[in-house]
Scaffold this active site. Structure first.
Site, PDB file in Angstrom:
ATOM      1  CG  ASP A  23      38.906  40.251  44.901  1.00 54.86           C
ATOM      2  OD1 ASP A  23      38.726  40.994  45.884  1.00 54.86           O
ATOM      3  OD2 ASP A  23      39.829  40.422  44.081  1.00 54.86           O
ATOM      4  CD  GLU A  35      36.434  47.952  45.233  1.00 57.68           C
ATOM      5  OE1 GLU A  35      37.122  47.935  44.190  1.00 57.68           O
ATOM      6  OE2 GLU A  35      36.937  48.093  46.362  1.00 57.68           O
TER       7      GLU A  35
END
Length: 526
Positions: free
Chosen positions: A15, A187
């Site tokens: 991420d 997301e």
């Protein structure tokens, strides 16, 4: 012409959120249940990277005791504006089933190495929050919206709300600006402004083998957003031949000369679909088209291992030592603890100088207080060695060398005690929560108080060793398949990676300690 070799952050570093300040580039990555929270890597040329610092170093910033496996810190966003660094993160308390308890916070610092502030609570409406600093001075937060209702899209879109720096809270209306593309599972949103457009970069398709990065744009920050007609702009889906799989969850940065790069999540299977190293960070060079859309250089949407580097002076860093003698007053930056910070109640580098002393606490399945210090496995082929002193006198006392994924999956070479056989060496393995004593305590160690232990990993296979009195390594337990130490085992989704470390348990509560003299970690290629 210089070349970047991917992944740039190997091992469990998912991420990525990239930020440039002057000539310095910083990447923040998720740390989940491992403490301290949020790793920050630093580069000056986008080729060479070093682990520089952590952001969440105090329990007041991150209290994860009792957090579930693959809970904790998700998808931090690092940004900089007007002399201040901003870091937004999610602390996930639950994630299984219909509901997700996802608390979002903001911390700040005037220097990347801190000190970082106490957290400001933002919201809990979803995860993956990101902060955007607009040209007019206003600040906006986007996060994905979670909808727990039956029959509804759980990934319910990207919501936008203004953040008041003066009031230190979210203000004004909440607007759902983007409900995603046909890839779904929207997301990881990030906002950028370029040539008069607001660009919304999202992760879609789920963080496995259909993962992707998609783009949409609008002249107005609140939308409506026009979807890139050639989405996804980055993916590995449908290309099992690629070295970098799971490509998605991206973040953008430009160089002073106007070159653009995208950092993104990826995974490298060791066997079949199993990624024992966890989700890693790679980088791709990008270009803007004449009609204002972003593309990977070369026109493909697929991630490349070798990428053209920017026109920047090379800036390598000194290599790290493979051996930690525990002579420093604090743990070095590569070590992590599980859910709880290192504190003198269970960890000391001062009680016996030159040794790491760990006092035994709870079992390997505990989500509260484990005496475990570990580092990321960052290469397919590697080995680790440690030397410990331990004198167990009860079967509830154990210490040794562990390969750890989470409370359900680990392999543990440990010294323990048996009422009839005395001190012994054996191996515990847990696969999907089912523990098996591969060797209970079958190798007698009576009369020995110092134990030299080693593990050698070759992709999906591990072999443990111990050193006997004849000063040579002896294999113990045979070859062990460690594919279960991966994101992809069994069939539910989890998000970390394999760690190698030292741990002590004392289930009797007397906190029997072990002293570790050193730890060596070496790699044999990527």
């Amino acid at each position: 012409m210089s070349t970047i070799v991917n992944p740039i952050l190997r091992g469990f570093n998912p991420d990525p959120s990239i930020c440039r300040v002057g000539d310095d580039y910083y990447i923040a990555t998720s740390t989940f249940e491992w403490f301290p929270g949020v790793q920050i890597h630093h580069s000056r040329d986008l080729i060479h990277w070093r682990l520089l610092t952590h952001v969440l170093t105090r329990k007041s910033q991150l209290d994860m005791q009792g957090n579930i496996d693959s809970g904790g810190v998700w998808a931090p966003c690092l940004s900089y504006d007007n002399g201040t660094f901003y870091l937004i993160y999610t602390d996930v308390k639950s994630r299984i089933g219909a509901y997700k308890d996802t608390h979002n916070y903001l911390v700040t610092a005037t220097h990347i190495e801190g000190p970082w502030s106490e957290p400001v609570y933002l919201n809990s409406s979803g995860f993956d929050p990101s902060l955007f600093h607009d040209e007019d001075g206003r600040k906006w937060i986007v996060n994905m919206l979670w909808d727990s209702r039956k029959g509804h899209n759980r990934f319910a879109g990207v919501v936008l709300q203004e953040y008041s720096l003066k009031e230190q809270k979210l203000i004004g209306p909440i607007t759902n600006i983007f409900r995603g593309t046909e890839l779904k599972l929207t997301e990881g949103p990030h906002l950028y402004k370029y040539n008069g457009y607001y660009y919304l970069l999202t992760a879609e398709g789920g963080t496995q083998y259909n993962h992707a990065a998609t783009m949409a744009r609008s002249r107005n920050i609140q939308g409506p957003y026009e979807v890139d007609p050639t989405n996804p702009i980055l993916t590995s889906a449908g290309r099992p031949d690629l070295a970098l799989q799971k490509a998605g969850h991206a973040s953008l940065v430009d160089t002073p000369a106007g070159e653009w790069y995208m950092v993104h999540l990826c995974g490298r299977p060791v066997k079949d679909k199993f990624c024992n190293l966890g989700r890693e960070t790679a980088i791709q060079r990008c270009d803007w088209t004449g009609d204002g859309w972003l593309r990977l250089s070369g026109g493909s949407r697929y991630p490349q291992v070798h990428v053209q580097a920017p026109d920047l002076a090379p800036h390598p860093f000194e290599p790290e030592s493979a051996k930690d003698d525990f002579n420093a007053p604090a743990l070095n930056m590569n070590w992590s603890t599980l859910r709880i910070p290192a504190d003198p109640s269970w960890l000391s580098l001062e009680e016996r100088p030159g040794y790491l002393r760990l006092r035994g606490m709870e079992s390997m399945i505990s989500t509260h207080k484990q005496s475990l210090v570990a580092r990321r496995q960052q290469a397919f082929r590697c080995e680790a060695e440690t030397y410990l002193e331990f004198a167990p006198d009860h079967f509830q006392q154990m210490a040794g060398l562990i390969l750890y994924y989470d409370t359900k999956d680990y392999v543990y070479l440990r010294v323990t005690y048996h009422e009839e056989r005395g001190v012994g060496l054996g191996i515990l393995q847990s696969v999907n929560g089912v523990q098996d004593e591969l060797l209970e305590a079958d190798v007698s160690m009576n009369g020995i108080s110092r134990f030299r232990l080693k593990v050698v990993i070759d992709r999906e296979i591990a072999q443990f060793y111990y050193m006997n009195t004849e000063e040579h390594w002896t294999a113990i337990g045979g070859l062990i398949d460690i594919t279960h130490l991966s994101d992809d085992y069994p069939d539910y989704i989890r998000f970390t990676g394999t760690f190698i470390g030292m741990c002590v348990q004392d289930l009797s509560g007397t906190r029997k300690y072990a002293d570790f003299d050193y730890f060596v970690y070496t790699e044999n290629g990527q």
